[in-house]
Write a protein that holds these residues in place. Structure first.
Motif, PDB file in Angstrom:
ATOM      1  N   UNK A  87       0.847  -1.189   0.000  1.00  0.00           N
ATOM      2  CA  UNK A  87       0.000   0.000   0.000  1.00  0.00           C
ATOM      3  C   UNK A  87       0.882   1.238   0.000  1.00  0.00           C
ATOM      4  N   UNK A  88       0.340   2.333  -0.516  1.00  0.00           N
ATOM      5  CA  UNK A  88       1.064   3.600  -0.544  1.00  0.00           C
ATOM      6  C   UNK A  88       0.579   4.508   0.570  1.00  0.00           C
ATOM      7  N   UNK A  92       2.078   9.687  -0.653  1.00  0.00           N
ATOM      8  CA  UNK A  92       2.764   9.122  -1.798  1.00  0.00           C
ATOM      9  C   UNK A  92       4.259   8.960  -1.659  1.00  0.00           C
ATOM     10  N   UNK A  93       4.833   9.253  -0.506  1.00  0.00           N
ATOM     11  CA  UNK A  93       6.292   9.207  -0.367  1.00  0.00           C
ATOM     12  C   UNK A  93       6.814   7.837   0.034  1.00  0.00           C
ATOM     13  N   UNK A  94       5.948   6.976   0.541  1.00  0.00           N
ATOM     14  CA  UNK A  94       6.368   5.695   1.095  1.00  0.00           C
ATOM     15  C   UNK A  94       5.470   4.582   0.585  1.00  0.00           C
ATOM     16  N   UNK A  95       6.075   3.430   0.312  1.00  0.00           N
ATOM     17  CA  UNK A  95       5.328   2.218   0.013  1.00  0.00           C
ATOM     18  C   UNK A  95       5.554   1.247   1.162  1.00  0.00           C
ATOM     19  N   UNK A 109       9.218   5.728  -1.939  1.00  0.00           N
ATOM     20  CA  UNK A 109       8.617   5.525  -3.256  1.00  0.00           C
ATOM     21  C   UNK A 109       9.672   5.546  -4.356  1.00  0.00           C
ATOM     22  N   UNK A 110      10.691   6.376  -4.212  1.00  0.00           N
ATOM     23  CA  UNK A 110      11.756   6.445  -5.220  1.00  0.00           C
ATOM     24  C   UNK A 110      12.736   5.289  -5.099  1.00  0.00           C
ATOM     25  N   UNK A 111      12.543   4.417  -4.097  1.00  0.00           N
ATOM     26  CA  UNK A 111      13.451   3.307  -3.865  1.00  0.00           C
ATOM     27  C   UNK A 111      14.457   3.644  -2.779  1.00  0.00           C
ATOM     28  N   UNK A 112      14.896   2.623  -2.074  1.00  0.00           N
ATOM     29  CA  UNK A 112      15.854   2.854  -0.996  1.00  0.00           C
ATOM     30  C   UNK A 112      15.827   1.727   0.006  1.00  0.00           C
ATOM     31  N   UNK A 113      16.567   1.896   1.070  1.00  0.00           N
ATOM     32  CA  UNK A 113      16.718   0.842   2.073  1.00  0.00           C
ATOM     33  C   UNK A 113      15.420   0.612   2.834  1.00  0.00           C
ATOM     34  N   UNK A 131      -4.005  -2.449   4.378  1.00  0.00           N
ATOM     35  CA  UNK A 131      -4.543  -1.096   4.394  1.00  0.00           C
ATOM     36  C   UNK A 131      -3.696  -0.133   5.196  1.00  0.00           C
ATOM     37  N   UNK A 132      -3.988   1.149   5.006  1.00  0.00           N
ATOM     38  CA  UNK A 132      -3.341   2.205   5.771  1.00  0.00           C
ATOM     39  C   UNK A 132      -4.404   3.235   6.126  1.00  0.00           C
ATOM     40  N   UNK A 133      -4.319   3.780   7.327  1.00  0.00           N
ATOM     41  CA  UNK A 133      -5.314   4.753   7.782  1.00  0.00           C
ATOM     42  C   UNK A 133      -5.193   6.047   6.979  1.00  0.00           C
ATOM     43  N   UNK A 134      -6.262   6.828   6.902  1.00  0.00           N
ATOM     44  CA  UNK A 134      -6.233   8.058   6.092  1.00  0.00           C
ATOM     45  C   UNK A 134      -5.149   9.047   6.509  1.00  0.00           C
ATOM     46  N   UNK A 135      -4.778   9.021   7.786  1.00  0.00           N
ATOM     47  CA  UNK A 135      -3.725   9.938   8.225  1.00  0.00           C
ATOM     48  C   UNK A 135      -2.334   9.333   8.095  1.00  0.00           C
ATOM     49  N   UNK A 136      -2.256   8.112   7.593  1.00  0.00           N
ATOM     50  CA  UNK A 136      -0.968   7.480   7.347  1.00  0.00           C
ATOM     51  C   UNK A 136      -0.256   6.943   8.564  1.00  0.00           C
ATOM     52  N   UNK A 137      -0.911   6.903   9.719  1.00  0.00           N
ATOM     53  CA  UNK A 137      -0.225   6.520  10.952  1.00  0.00           C
ATOM     54  C   UNK A 137      -0.356   5.047  11.311  1.00  0.00           C
TER      55      UNK A 137
END
Length: 299
Positions: A87-88, A92-95, A109-113, A131-137
């Motif tokens: 999930x994103x 949008x910065x983290x998968x 999102x751009x790839x990394x450790x 899933x992920x909560x709407x606030x991303x927490x």
């Protein structure tokens, strides 16, 4: 043009292909944006609408949502055994991903450790993200607890930054696909808790904080999986397997169906050959009109 991806795990039959497809939920018009000769699965739409993210061969890829250009691998090294549960973050910065080692990870999102999110347990405990909560927490997931005759599949949450696991269901019948509503109040999921025969999963929702306020939303002969809420909160998409299906296998005649959040207004949007990998994760576009899915036609 047909693309090739790494081969790992399930393979396609001779003459079979994977088609990443976008469907308009108003007109039911479809567009195939990618055809592959290996299994690709579980498309996510990025919050800005620019990209689709999917998995293939234990890795993640992204491509332009309009089908232009070529897919690009997202670097998740050293992880190379990712499954189709990802999930994103709302920004949008983290998968967030599930690995076959049983754990959850956060990857830029751009790839990394990768950063491990999940915990180590004394007894068998395998995490599958949904899933992920709407606030991303907060992340919602199912865990396979135990093994053999004591194996159970229940719904939990965990802070996206890492922290304690919170149990929302505690039962022997399988549960799967837990996903937050856009207002954060509900978690929608599929479960066999009301089944009169093994495998007869239906769609339910419950309070996303503590698992109370349980409501059943589908009551039919089909086997219903993976409820996904549109970003505007007005529509639920879900996948229906034929009566008698056990689990969510590949290579079945399935239906992509829609309903209102309270379960009313159910209708079939389209039918095709698919199943496992088709919509394991939320694949709504930000406009709440387009959906992405993967079909696996033969011949």
């Amino acid at each position: 043009m047909t693309f090739s991806f790494p081969r790992r795990g399930r393979t396609l039959a001779h003459g079979q292909r994977a088609e990443l497809t976008i469907i308009d939920t108003v007109t039911a018009g479809t567009k195939i944006v990618l055809t592959a000769d290996e299994v690709i699965e579980a498309p996510n739409w990025t919050p800005d609408g620019r990209f689709l993210v999917f998995n293939a061969g234990g890795k993640l890829f992204r491509m332009a949502a309009d089908g232009s250009g070529t897919p690009a691998e997202i670097n998740t090294a050293p992880l190379a055994d990712l499954n189709n549960d990802h999930v994103l973050a709302p920004d949008g910065t983290t998968i967030y991903v599930s690995s076959d080692d049983g754990h959850l990870y956060a990857v830029p999102f751009e790839g990394g450790t990768p950063r491990r999110v999940s915990n180590t347990h004394r007894t068998p405990f395998h995490y599958y993200l949904h899933g992920i909560s709407p606030d991303g927490t907060t992340l919602s997931y199912v865990a396979i607890e135990g093994k053999g005759a004591e194996r159970r599949i229940n719904v939990f949450t965990i802070p996206a930054a890492g922290g304690p696991d919170t149990r929302l269901t505690d039962m022997d019948m399988p549960n799967d696909g837990p996903e937050y509503s856009p207002d954060g109040r509900w978690i929608y999921f599929n479960t066999e808790r009301a089944a009169s025969r093994p495998g007869h999963a239906q769609i339910f929702r419950m309070n996303g904080q503590d698992g109370t306020e349980l409501e059943q939303l589908t009551f039919d002969r089909q086997v219903n999986w993976f409820p996904h809420l549109s970003p505007n909160g007005k529509t639920v998409a879900f996948l229906s397997f034929p009566h008698g299906t056990l689990g969510h296998p590949a290579d079945k005649d399935v239906q992509l169906r829609l309903m209102a959040p309270d379960g009313s207004g159910q209708k079939t949007l389209t039918s095709f050959f698919g199943g496992q990998g088709t919509i394991n994760v939320n694949s709504w576009a930000p406009d709440s009109r387009l959906l992405a899915y993967v079909a696996y036609p033969k011949g």
